[in-house]
Design an enzyme around this catalytic site. Structure first.
Site, PDB file in Angstrom:
ATOM      1  N   ARG A  29       0.849  -1.190   0.000  1.00 51.14           N
ATOM      2  CA  ARG A  29       0.000   0.000   0.000  1.00 51.14           C
ATOM      3  C   ARG A  29       0.892   1.250   0.000  1.00 51.14           C
ATOM      4  O   ARG A  29       2.098   1.157   0.136  1.00 51.14           O
ATOM      5  CB  ARG A  29      -1.016   0.008   1.142  1.00 51.14           C
ATOM      6  N   GLY A  30       0.226   2.425  -0.143  1.00 55.24           N
ATOM      7  CA  GLY A  30       0.980   3.677  -0.236  1.00 55.24           C
ATOM      8  C   GLY A  30       1.184   4.010  -1.702  1.00 55.24           C
ATOM      9  O   GLY A  30       1.662   3.166  -2.477  1.00 55.24           O
ATOM     10  N   GLN A  54      -2.812   2.456   9.711  1.00 56.84           N
ATOM     11  CA  GLN A  54      -1.464   2.596   9.134  1.00 56.84           C
ATOM     12  C   GLN A  54      -0.573   3.477  10.028  1.00 56.84           C
ATOM     13  O   GLN A  54       0.638   3.299  10.077  1.00 56.84           O
ATOM     14  CB  GLN A  54      -1.522   3.220   7.733  1.00 56.84           C
ATOM     15  N   ASP A  98      -2.288  10.754  -2.429  1.00 57.71           N
ATOM     16  CA  ASP A  98      -2.548   9.700  -3.423  1.00 57.71           C
ATOM     17  C   ASP A  98      -2.759  10.268  -4.807  1.00 57.71           C
ATOM     18  O   ASP A  98      -2.584   9.573  -5.816  1.00 57.71           O
ATOM     19  CB  ASP A  98      -3.761   8.870  -3.003  1.00 57.71           C
ATOM     20  N   ASN A 119      -6.053  12.347  -0.246  1.00 62.99           N
ATOM     21  CA  ASN A 119      -5.183  11.520   0.610  1.00 62.99           C
ATOM     22  C   ASN A 119      -6.055  10.737   1.586  1.00 62.99           C
ATOM     23  O   ASN A 119      -7.291  10.853   1.566  1.00 62.99           O
ATOM     24  CB  ASN A 119      -4.177  12.412   1.350  1.00 62.99           C
TER      25      ASN A 119
END
Ligand code: MRU
Length: 356
Positions: free
Chosen positions: A62-63, A211, A252, A261
């Site tokens: 992810r990210g 997260q 993002d 985001n």
């Protein structure tokens, strides 16, 4: 997919990974299962594009920047393992893999940017299937190296915004784990720390996937950077107590009118504005999307059980409805500056750059 469990119960001792977040190892891609951190370090060894797509959908990977590089590695796996004799056959396989990867997560533009870059590289490469496959693998390796260089540049530029003794709030995880290495928002924090600035970090837990609690707290603790965890709903309180000097988050997708985001970013930005706290966004230029404005962006809606359940155990009453948008939209008026690899831009400079 082969999983290699290296260390269990790392609470006893925080370990530094002996590798980048994602690496190519002769025809396989190795990464860290981010859903198992921080209590277990489990490496995933993937040999097909479908395995990469599944790891992305399940948020083991992810990210935004890492999604891009992982998707590109997914295409590299297809190319490397292809039995195609003819260039056209390989191109068809690459197109099919691209479609699979595009369906994993819709919001981070880096994923689409990376797939597009690989496709263009394949189209431009002359020769047969073997030459194209090799060009794809080489291009992904180049992209992975570039990601680390870009993050270091973001860190260098962004660290100028951070003063000695600052307390910096960050949301979600925009660290090494969200990239190939070093991180974007955490890259800024890391660079300031490496320069000897005596800073500390407030990390929001980041419901529902945690997260911040699991990954940001882990990364910073591992690097010896002082970090204090708060729940997402404490942000207003800590800002009103003047406990925060600056906010630095990742993104993002940054479009002409907004930053998209992790869910909760908009609330933090509005609270920062209310309390006169600078709100900075750190992201590579591959996160910029000049093609659209915020209303055109698909905000990923994830399964409602991520909200109704905690650690797979139901907490909300059976049958209750729950919303689960994974991202939100922060209007540009709340953004003090955007830090990228080429420098720091005010929101006006950014908007001019995107419309140029
Ligand atoms: O759902 P995630 O964990 O992929 O969301 C990650 C974020 O929102 C990050 O802030 C963003 O991708 C930037 S990572 C450098």
């Amino acid at each position: 997919m082969v999983t290699i469990k290296l260390i269990e119960n790392i609470d006893r001792e925080l370990v530094a990974f002996p590798m980048r977040t994602i690496e190519w190892k002769t025809g396989t891609v190795v990464t860290i299962d981010q859903m198992r951190l921080p209590h277990e370090v489990v490496f995933l060894r993937m040999s097909t594009c479908r395995q990469v797509a599944s790891a992305i959908s399940n948020m083991k990977i992810r990210g935004a920047p890492l999604l891009g590089i992982a998707a590109a590695y997914g295409l590299a796996l297809t190319a490397y393992s292809s039995k195609a004799d003819k260039r056209e056959e390989l191109m068809k396989e690459i197109e099919e893999s691209t479609e699979i990867l595009k369906k994993t997560r819709p919001t981070a533009v880096n994923l689409f940017w990376a797939l597009d870059r690989i496709m263009k590289k394949a189209q431009k490469t002359s020769g047969g299937a073997k030459a194209v496959a090799q060009a794809i693998v080489d291009e992904v390796q180049k992209m992975a190296d570039e990601d680390v260089q870009v993050n270091r540049k973001i860190g260098e530029h962004g660290s100028r915004l951070i003063n000695d003794k600052d307390v910096v709030l960050t949301h979600c995880n925009a660290g090494s784990l969200a990239t190939v290495d070093y991180g974007t928002a955490l890259g800024v924090i890391r660079a300031a720390w490496e320069q000897g600035k005596n800073i500390s970090v407030i990390a929001t837990e980041t419901r529902p996937k945690l997260q911040g609690a699991r990954l940001t707290a882990y990364e910073l603790q591992r690097d010896g950077i002082p970090v204090t965890l708060i729940t997402d709903s404490m942000v207003g309180h800590v800002m009103s107590k003047q406990l925060i000097d600056k906010v630095v988050v990742g993104a993002d997708r940054i479009v002409r009118d907004a930053v998209i985001n992790k869910i909760g970013t908009f609330t933090i930005a509005a609270l920062a504005h209310e309390h006169g706290v600078p709100f900075y966004v750190a992201a590579p230029r591959s996160t910029f999307d000049p093609t659209c404005i915020s209303k055109d962006v698909v905000i990923e809606e994830r399964d409602s059980t991520e909200v109704t359940h905690f650690h797979s155990k139901r907490v909300a009453p059976r049958g209750v409805k729950a919303l689960n948008p994974a991202f939100d939209v922060t209007p540009m008026k709340y953004v003090s500056a955007i830090v990228c690899e080429t420098g720091t831009l005010s929101s006006n400079q950014f908007q001019r750059l995107l419309t140029a």
